[in-house]
Design an enzyme around this catalytic site. Structure first.
Site, PDB file in Angstrom:
ATOM      1  CB  SER A 227      64.603  58.493  51.255  1.00 41.35           C
ATOM      2  OG  SER A 227      64.787  57.799  52.460  1.00 41.35           O
ATOM      3  CD  GLU A 357      60.525  52.198  48.908  1.00 41.85           C
ATOM      4  OE1 GLU A 357      61.692  52.536  49.193  1.00 41.85           O
ATOM      5  OE2 GLU A 357      59.754  52.929  48.259  1.00 41.85           O
ATOM      6  CG  HIS A 451      64.848  53.443  50.000  1.00 40.61           C
ATOM      7  ND1 HIS A 451      63.575  53.934  50.135  1.00 40.61           N
ATOM      8  CD2 HIS A 451      65.655  54.358  50.601  1.00 40.61           C
ATOM      9  CE1 HIS A 451      63.603  55.077  50.789  1.00 40.61           C
ATOM     10  NE2 HIS A 451      64.861  55.369  51.076  1.00 40.61           N
TER      11      HIS A 451
END
Length: 537
Positions: A227, A357, A451
């Site tokens: 990220s 995600e 995510h």
């Protein structure tokens, strides 16, 4: 009496071996003379946990607010480095609904301090004779929040043990402390817009100078991050001052970061911040001593104000946030420009994302009927809705539930492909692409491959992240395969190993993508049709 004493003595002698044997191999070995390693600035003392030397909170620099970091102060005595150091202040955490905070299991218990330039090290041996690959972890949270110990997965012990690598994680300045562009208010603020990433360069410089004492090879350093951490990897690949400090790069769900903020925008943010605080330009120096809470609040307000003035296409993909600036000094080029590509052309790259995600976080995405799913897709894709659903099923044959059609990530994955295409066309080093599709069974399967789901697998920390993975045998098997790929890539720039099918380098032509799931397999252009419909390209 002598007989009793004799029997008691004999009893103690017989017990003694049991007591000694029970303490011969304790999980933790710590003491005044245990795990002492010299650095350029003084000796540090860590501890040994299950055979892994562990050092925490070692200072790699020091800095005044908004100023570039300097080398850390030296010390005479042995510095105890048994616990994590302070993390950067970061305002308020974004708190998710309880059922989504549960798998993340984030730590908020560590203290914050602007003096947060410290790092942590895990190594099987501490000697400058054996040189092991070094893996430097850059945490997520964008450029505004997060820390090197935010998630249980970040503990480097298991990765160090299984791969015989030296793992390093770092803390650095974030948000306004690391990215407020005050260059218009005096030459001393020349670098203020990027000191947060410059901190990472300082950490890499410390690693180059000291890591051999911890068993690491300063000529074989891999930076990897997820990220915002992946975005930091991108920054370093575009920073001339970082060239030569790392030799391989891994970007996990970080390809969203496509452009540096321009000075025109960053200076407007600073101006709006001063105005929010009621300060004139000639009072900018007062920001150096302003309480952090006030600085953070004014900064958040300034970002919102400037965001509203931006034209379409000017704002970053997730809106205006604290991010690095193309300042003409630390970051002289914009991403994708030929001189920028030249900087990292010889750096092998491993890049990928997760199947779902952020989509599982969308309210109502889990409990949805097929009719509702079709209606949502009809609104989004019109006449192409049926073709889209067919493409989803073709790409992911295991698609069953209505939610499986609407929660496929179509933001990160196309950007991964763009980044891989550019790298394969402009770089001399290979690029490897992956897609993490493993579905978590926890909470009725609601989390899917969201995510951060890849983190326990990369660090081989399934046991530390059971809230996220369930801790089942399949998770352990995949973690062994995935972490070993990261280790091999760090070792020699190629992720292949005997536990995986052959993983070729990615090219625009072959589109080779490693699918990480209970069955790992390589597919060429696995979702080309789906992405074409979703993006209209």
């Amino acid at each position: 009496m002598k007989i009793i004493f004799f029997l008691l003595n004999l009893y103690m002698i017989n017990l003694l071996p049991l007591t000694v044997d029970g303490q011969e191999n304790p999980a933790i070995v710590a003491g005044k003379h245990i795990a002492i390693v010299p650095t350029e600035y003084g000796k540090v003392r860590g501890y040994i946990h299950n055979g892994i030397y562990t050092f925490k909170g070692i200072p790699y620099g020091k800095a005044s607010r908004f100023m570039p970091a300097e080398k850390p102060s030296s010390w005479k005595d042995i510095r105890s480095s048994l616990t994590y150091g302070p993390t950067c202040p970061a305002g308020q955490f974004d708190v998710l609904p309880d059922e989504f905070e549960f798998p993340l299991n984030r730590s908020r218990g560590y203290y914050t301090n602007e003096n947060c330039l410290n790092l942590n090290i895990w190594s099987r041996k501490v000697t400058d004779v054996e040189k092991k690959p070094v893996m430097v972890w850059l945490h997520g949270g964008g450029f505004s929040s997060g820390s090197s110990m935010e998630f249980p997965a970040f503990d480097g012990e298991s990765l160090s043990r299984s791969g015989d690598v030296v793992v390093v994680s770092i803390n650095h300045r974030l948000n306004a402390l690391g990215f407020l562009d005050l260059s218009a208010y005096g030459d001393k603020y020349k670098y203020s817009a990027n000191v947060g990433v410059m901190d990472i360069v300082s950490a890499l410089t410390w690693i180059r100078e000291n890591i051999s004492n911890f068993g690491g090879d300063p000529e074989n350093v891999t930076i990897f991050g997820q990220s915002g951490g992946g975005a930091k990897v991108i920054c370093l690949m575009n920073a001339p001052s970082a060239k030569g400090l790392f030799h391989k790069a891994i970007i996990q769900s970080g390809s969203y970061f496509k452009h540096f903020i321009t000075p025109a925008i960053s200076k407007r943010i600073a101006s709006a911040l001063l105005e929010e605080l009621g300060l004139r330009p000639d009072q900018a120096d007062s920001l150096q001593t302003l309480p952090y809470a006030r600085l953070d609040a004014a900064g958040q307000k300034a970002l919102q104000i400037v965001q509203q003035t931006l034209k379409p296409g000017e704002a970053p993909i997730f809106g205006l946030e604290w991010e690095p600036v193309q300042d003409g000094h630390f970051l002289p080029y914009q991403q994708g420009e030929p001189p920028a590509n030249k900087l990292s052309e010889n750096i092998p790259l491993l890049v990928g994302s997760c199947k779902n995600e952020f989509t599982p976080f969308i309210p109502g995405s889990g409990d949805i009927s097929m009719d509702s799913a079709k209606a949502k897709l009809q609104v989004k894709y019109g006449d192409n809705a049926a073709a889209y659903m067919s493409a989803v099923k073709k790409t992911y044959p295991e698609t069953i539930k209505p939610s499986d059609y609407i929660d496929v990530d179509l933001v990160f994955r196309p950007l991964v492909i763009q980044q891989a295409n550019q790298k394969s066309l402009t770089g001399a080093a290979p690029v490897y692409v992956y897609l993490f599709t493993w579905q978590s069974p926890v909470f009725d399967g609601a989390y899917k491959a969201f995510h951060c789901m890849d983190l326990p697998f990369v660090f081989n920390n399934i046991s530390r992240c059971e809230e996220m993975t369930g801790g089942g045998q399949k998770a352990y098997l995949l973690a062994d395969k995935m972490s070993e790929a990261w280790i091999q890539f760090a070792r020699n720039g190629n992720p292949n190993h005997k536990g995986l099918p052959y993983w070729p380098g990615y090219t625009v032509t072959n589109g080779a993508t490693m699918i990480f799931d209970n069955k790992c397999q390589v597919k060429n252009h696995p979702d080309k049709e789906l992405l074409s419909i979703a993006t209209g390209q």
